[in-house]
Design an enzyme around this catalytic site. Structure first.
Site, PDB file in Angstrom:
ATOM      1  N   ARG A   1       0.873  -1.186   0.000  1.00 43.98           N
ATOM      2  CA  ARG A   1       0.000   0.000   0.000  1.00 43.98           C
ATOM      3  C   ARG A   1       0.902   1.225   0.000  1.00 43.98           C
ATOM      4  O   ARG A   1       1.714   1.408   0.909  1.00 43.98           O
ATOM      5  CB  ARG A   1      -0.915   0.004   1.232  1.00 43.98           C
ATOM      6  CG  ARG A   1      -1.644   1.321   1.411  1.00 43.98           C
ATOM      7  CD  ARG A   1      -2.747   1.278   2.438  1.00 43.98           C
ATOM      8  NE  ARG A   1      -3.934   0.633   1.898  1.00 43.98           N
ATOM      9  CZ  ARG A   1      -5.160   0.802   2.383  1.00 43.98           C
ATOM     10  NH1 ARG A   1      -5.368   1.588   3.431  1.00 43.98           N
ATOM     11  NH2 ARG A   1      -6.191   0.182   1.841  1.00 43.98           N
TER      12      ARG A   1
ATOM     13  N   HIS B   1      -7.358   0.872  -6.425  1.00 44.07           N
ATOM     14  CA  HIS B   1      -7.537   0.076  -5.202  1.00 44.07           C
ATOM     15  C   HIS B   1      -8.219  -1.230  -5.627  1.00 44.07           C
ATOM     16  O   HIS B   1      -9.399  -1.464  -5.345  1.00 44.07           O
ATOM     17  CB  HIS B   1      -8.392   0.862  -4.212  1.00 44.07           C
ATOM     18  CG  HIS B   1      -8.409   0.302  -2.820  1.00 44.07           C
ATOM     19  ND1 HIS B   1      -7.639  -0.765  -2.417  1.00 44.07           N
ATOM     20  CD2 HIS B   1      -9.132   0.690  -1.721  1.00 44.07           C
ATOM     21  CE1 HIS B   1      -7.880  -1.024  -1.146  1.00 44.07           C
ATOM     22  NE2 HIS B   1      -8.781  -0.154  -0.699  1.00 44.07           N
TER      23      HIS B   1
ATOM     24  N   GLN C   1     -10.139  -3.839  -3.226  1.00 41.40           N
ATOM     25  CA  GLN C   1     -11.429  -3.358  -2.731  1.00 41.40           C
ATOM     26  C   GLN C   1     -12.525  -3.608  -3.754  1.00 41.40           C
ATOM     27  O   GLN C   1     -13.622  -4.072  -3.405  1.00 41.40           O
ATOM     28  CB  GLN C   1     -11.341  -1.861  -2.409  1.00 41.40           C
ATOM     29  CG  GLN C   1     -12.651  -1.280  -1.918  1.00 41.40           C
ATOM     30  CD  GLN C   1     -13.081  -1.861  -0.587  1.00 41.40           C
ATOM     31  OE1 GLN C   1     -12.320  -1.805   0.380  1.00 41.40           O
ATOM     32  NE2 GLN C   1     -14.295  -2.404  -0.508  1.00 41.40           N
TER      33      GLN C   1
ATOM     34  N   ASP D   1     -17.099   7.411  -2.063  1.00 37.77           N
ATOM     35  CA  ASP D   1     -15.877   7.304  -1.267  1.00 37.77           C
ATOM     36  C   ASP D   1     -15.605   8.696  -0.700  1.00 37.77           C
ATOM     37  O   ASP D   1     -16.226   9.683  -1.127  1.00 37.77           O
ATOM     38  CB  ASP D   1     -14.720   6.817  -2.173  1.00 37.77           C
ATOM     39  CG  ASP D   1     -13.428   6.514  -1.416  1.00 37.77           C
ATOM     40  OD1 ASP D   1     -13.460   6.434  -0.171  1.00 37.77           O
ATOM     41  OD2 ASP D   1     -12.386   6.372  -2.075  1.00 37.77           O
TER      42      ASP D   1
ATOM     43  N   CYS E   1     -16.262   1.889   0.350  1.00 37.24           N
ATOM     44  CA  CYS E   1     -15.125   1.067   0.776  1.00 37.24           C
ATOM     45  C   CYS E   1     -14.784   1.254   2.248  1.00 37.24           C
ATOM     46  O   CYS E   1     -14.129   0.391   2.833  1.00 37.24           O
ATOM     47  CB  CYS E   1     -13.910   1.356  -0.106  1.00 37.24           C
ATOM     48  SG  CYS E   1     -13.287   3.041   0.000  1.00 37.24           S
TER      49      CYS E   1
ATOM     50  N   ARG F   1     -13.662  -8.462   1.580  1.00 37.38           N
ATOM     51  CA  ARG F   1     -12.220  -8.284   1.359  1.00 37.38           C
ATOM     52  C   ARG F   1     -11.472  -9.572   1.711  1.00 37.38           C
ATOM     53  O   ARG F   1     -10.582 -10.010   0.998  1.00 37.38           O
ATOM     54  CB  ARG F   1     -11.677  -7.134   2.239  1.00 37.38           C
ATOM     55  CG  ARG F   1     -12.181  -5.751   1.892  1.00 37.38           C
ATOM     56  CD  ARG F   1     -11.696  -5.283   0.533  1.00 37.38           C
ATOM     57  NE  ARG F   1     -10.248  -5.247   0.431  1.00 37.38           N
ATOM     58  CZ  ARG F   1      -9.484  -4.224   0.840  1.00 37.38           C
ATOM     59  NH1 ARG F   1     -10.035  -3.150   1.370  1.00 37.38           N
ATOM     60  NH2 ARG F   1      -8.165  -4.255   0.681  1.00 37.38           N
TER      61      ARG F   1
HETATM   62  N1  NVA Z   1      -9.832   6.750  -1.716  1.00 38.36           N
HETATM   63  C1  NVA Z   1      -9.468   6.389  -0.358  1.00 38.36           C
HETATM   64  C2  NVA Z   1      -9.733   4.947  -0.117  1.00 38.36           C
HETATM   65  C3  NVA Z   1      -9.421   4.477   1.281  1.00 38.36           C
HETATM   66  C4  NVA Z   1      -9.680   3.018   1.482  1.00 38.36           C
HETATM   67  C5  NVA Z   1      -8.012   6.722  -0.117  1.00 38.36           C
HETATM   68  O1  NVA Z   1      -7.194   6.486  -1.020  1.00 38.36           O
HETATM   69  O2  NVA Z   1      -7.694   7.240   0.935  1.00 38.36           O
HETATM   70  N1   CP Z   2     -11.336   0.049   2.458  1.00 42.03           N
HETATM   71  C1   CP Z   2     -10.054   0.016   2.876  1.00 42.03           C
HETATM   72  O1   CP Z   2      -9.107  -0.210   2.100  1.00 42.03           O
HETATM   73  O2   CP Z   2      -9.924   0.262   4.202  1.00 42.03           O
HETATM   74  P1   CP Z   2      -8.573   0.462   5.022  1.00 42.03           P
HETATM   75  O3   CP Z   2      -7.978   1.777   4.580  1.00 42.03           O
HETATM   76  O4   CP Z   2      -9.000   0.462   6.452  1.00 42.03           O
HETATM   77  O5   CP Z   2      -7.635  -0.655   4.699  1.00 42.03           O
END
Ligand code: NVA
Ligand code: CP
Length: 310
Positions: free
Chosen positions: A106, A133, A136, A224, A264, A292
């Site tokens: 990540r 992502h 997800q 989101d 998500c 997930r």
């Molecule tokens: N779009 C959000 C998703 C978090 C799971 C981010 O990248 O922070």
């Molecule tokens: N939806 C998701 O990826 O959540 P986290 O940021 O908690 O991993």
């Protein structure tokens, strides 16, 4: 050296799986969720998890999933690894390939996961970048199937909000599965143009500035946060730009009566979604979060087991 199939496969974005493999992955995830045992295909294997951004769901579902398949994980946060101090990612990939059997990553720039995949000799799984992502949206597709059946090709989906990593992954899913996708994004917050163009080659994609137009007649409404991780300094400007894009009960009433709401998570009630929606009868967000675990276990079988389709 770790053991892994000779031709390593990465999962950096949904199109890395051809449509039959994607459908097979979802089918296996459904069977795993229903209780079918896949034994311990990861016994004796280790997964390193490089996380340069925060996480609750992704971290826990990967750690638990790998252990349920008989494997083990090593978690590397920026603050206590050399990645956080700027070590060359190509070197990191080459070194970790000598210790472990897969990487889950990540991070910020998508090119970081591409570098790790290019220089590592083990499968690399994208657990979120600024661009996409994909894990997800695998979970979201499974949630769609649970509500509307296995064939998703005619299930219309709406995206309301930022053209962010989640929106891009929905476009990638539409590209592979062909379902209609209707996105409402404020001007200046469109999805990635190359991902949008590719999706248009295989699916009916509408991009509008009007959330009501996007949601009209769909079976799935998605949103989101308006400020993703790494964009915190833009928060004030974004709150103004996204005015009118909250998913409310009124907006949901334009969708089909059986429509579901997905997010998500984490959610910001009163910003991108009204509490009456995320906590209301449309919401499937906790099934989505649970899924997930199942899709990621199925993904590991796909990438790390020589015959994933027995
Ligand atoms: N779009 C959000 C998703 C978090 C799971 C981010 O990248 O922070
Ligand atoms: N939806 C998701 O990826 O959540 P986290 O940021 O908690 O991993």
């Amino acid at each position: 050296m770790p053991t892994h199939p000779g031709d390593k496969r990465d999962f950096l974005a949904i199109p890395d799986l051809e449509t039959p493999a994607l459908m097979g992955l979802l089918d296996r995830a459904r069977r795993m969720k229903a209780g079918d045992s896949w034994g311990n295909p990861l016994a004796g294997r280790h997964v390193a998890m490089i996380f340069r951004k925060s996480s609750t769901r992704t971290r826990v579902s990967f750690e638990v999933g790998v252990r349920q398949l008989g494997g083990d994980v090593v978690f590397l946060a920026d603050r206590d690894s050399q990645v956080g101090r700027g070590e060359d990612l190509a070197d990191t990939a080459r070194v970790l390939s000598r210790y472990v059997d897969a990487l889950v990553v990540r991070t910020f720039g998508h090119q970081e996961v591409e570098t790790l995949a290019a220089y590592g000799s083990i499968p690399v799984v994208n657990a979120l970048t600024d661009l996409v992502h994909p894990c997800q949206v695998l979970a979201d597709l499974l949630t769609m199937q649970e509500n509307f059946g296995e064939d998703l090709s005619a299930v219309p989906v709406a995206w309301v909000g930022d053209g962010n990593n989640m929106a891009n992954s929905w476009l990638n899913a539409a590209y592979r599965l062909g379902f209609p996708l209707r996105l409402a994004c404020p001007e200046g917050y469109d999805p990635d143009p190359a991902i949008l163009a590719r999706a248009r080659s295989n699916a009916d994609i509408l991009l509008t500035r009007d959330p009501a137009e996007a949601v009209e007649g769909v079976k799935v409404v998605n949103t989101d946060v308006w400020t993703s991780m790494g964009q915190e300094e833009e928060n004030e400007r974004r709150m103004a730009a996204f005015h009118g894009f909250m998913v409310t009960p009124e907006l949901m009433s334009r969708a089909r009566s059986e429509a579901i709401f997905l997010h998500c998570l984490p959610a910001h009630r009163g910003e991108e979604v009204d509490a009456r929606v995320v906590d209301g009868p449309w919401s499937r967000v906790f099934d989505e979060a649970e899924n997930r675990l199942h899709v990621q276990k199925s993904l590991f079988v796909e990438l790390m087991v020589n015959d994933p389709h027995p």
